[in-house]
Design a protein around this motif. Sequence first.
Motif, PDB file in Angstrom:
ATOM      1  N   SER A   1       0.819  -1.210   0.000  1.00  0.00           N
ATOM      2  CA  SER A   1       0.000   0.000   0.000  1.00  0.00           C
ATOM      3  C   SER A   1       0.854   1.262   0.000  1.00  0.00           C
ATOM      4  CB  SER A   1      -0.925   0.001   1.220  1.00  0.00           C
ATOM      5  OG  SER A   1      -1.694   1.180   1.267  1.00  0.00           O
ATOM      6  N   GLU A   2       0.573   2.179  -0.936  1.00  0.00           N
ATOM      7  CA  GLU A   2       1.219   3.479  -1.045  1.00  0.00           C
ATOM      8  C   GLU A   2       2.738   3.383  -0.858  1.00  0.00           C
ATOM      9  OE1 GLU A   2      -0.700   6.269   1.550  1.00  0.00           O
ATOM     10  OE2 GLU A   2      -2.459   6.403   0.262  1.00  0.00           O
ATOM     11  N   PRO A   3       3.395   2.566  -1.669  1.00  0.00           N
ATOM     12  CA  PRO A   3       4.849   2.415  -1.532  1.00  0.00           C
ATOM     13  C   PRO A   3       5.594   3.680  -1.909  1.00  0.00           C
ATOM     14  CG  PRO A   3       4.086   1.361  -3.537  1.00  0.00           C
ATOM     15  CD  PRO A   3       2.859   1.780  -2.801  1.00  0.00           C
ATOM     16  N   ALA A   4       6.704   3.901  -1.246  1.00  0.00           N
ATOM     17  CA  ALA A   4       7.582   5.028  -1.558  1.00  0.00           C
ATOM     18  C   ALA A   4       8.613   4.575  -2.579  1.00  0.00           C
ATOM     19  CB  ALA A   4       8.281   5.519  -0.297  1.00  0.00           C
ATOM     20  N   VAL A   5       8.823   5.387  -3.623  1.00  0.00           N
ATOM     21  CA  VAL A   5       9.760   5.024  -4.677  1.00  0.00           C
ATOM     22  C   VAL A   5      10.860   6.069  -4.793  1.00  0.00           C
ATOM     23  CG1 VAL A   5       8.327   6.114  -6.467  1.00  0.00           C
ATOM     24  CG2 VAL A   5      10.022   4.379  -7.106  1.00  0.00           C
ATOM     25  N   LEU A   6      12.077   5.584  -4.986  1.00  0.00           N
ATOM     26  CA  LEU A   6      13.226   6.436  -5.259  1.00  0.00           C
ATOM     27  C   LEU A   6      13.629   6.199  -6.710  1.00  0.00           C
ATOM     28  CD1 LEU A   6      15.631   8.258  -4.501  1.00  0.00           C
ATOM     29  CD2 LEU A   6      16.814   6.191  -3.683  1.00  0.00           C
ATOM     30  N   ILE A   7      13.652   7.269  -7.505  1.00  0.00           N
ATOM     31  CA  ILE A   7      14.033   7.179  -8.908  1.00  0.00           C
ATOM     32  C   ILE A   7      15.416   7.795  -9.064  1.00  0.00           C
ATOM     33  CG2 ILE A   7      13.480   7.894 -11.264  1.00  0.00           C
ATOM     34  CD1 ILE A   7      10.535   7.979 -10.434  1.00  0.00           C
ATOM     35  N   GLY A   8      16.349   6.989  -9.524  1.00  0.00           N
ATOM     36  CA  GLY A   8      17.712   7.454  -9.737  1.00  0.00           C
ATOM     37  C   GLY A   8      17.879   7.990 -11.133  1.00  0.00           C
ATOM     38  N   GLY A   9      17.907   9.309 -11.276  1.00  0.00           N
ATOM     39  CA  GLY A   9      18.048   9.964 -12.567  1.00  0.00           C
ATOM     40  C   GLY A   9      16.736  10.544 -13.056  1.00  0.00           C
TER      41      GLY A   9
END
Length: 229
Positions: free
Chosen positions: A67-75
Amino acid sequence: MTTSASAPDSRPVVLDRRDGPYGEVVLRRHGGLLQIIANGCFLMDTSDGRSERLLVDAAFRALDGRSEPAVLIGGLGVGFSLARAAQDPRWGRITVVERETAVVDWHRDGPLSAISARAFADPRTVIVESDLVAYVNETSDTFDALCLDIDNGPGWTVDKANEGLYSLAGLAGCARVLRPGGVLAVWSAQPSAEFEGTLWNAGFQRVRTEEIPVARGVPDVVHLAVRPG
């Protein structure tokens, strides 16, 4: 990263050129496309965002309904990955790490805002101007997914300094920012059995590769791996 495609009779027009701590970075228009060039090396353009969209979508699917995962986008690139994440209301916090101030500027109030303006305005979006390698080793934040698209792949880095990111030590940094059961998704211009082996050796589980068909040549891929729970 995406493969450049433009009208054969058009010539690129430089829209902005900056010298920064990592060298020269250029935004140019080639026909109907916008292109980013770093130190004379083509990085990506706006011709086709399928790879970037799959990168984000594949990471979400691998989270198995979290549920409502946090995402880190590199670039940040041309913004396709960020835009895709922001289009999906199921994502929670969306953090993008981009080391080039020029790239961030081109999205905030430049030509690339046509792709990313809505995502930049999304309250879930956080833009961090930092080198990704330093960030994953220093931040106290943790994420459910980490999507990497800062090179042409583990064996084809844009910057030699990025090579360590795909080593055992670099992957330990990636695992450090992932919560238990979190997903690492890595875009690559070609599949790499060697990198799959490194992911297993780094302690990741459920390692697999998804192909993205291209018009010509070897398919692009997304390498996926899960941090143990």
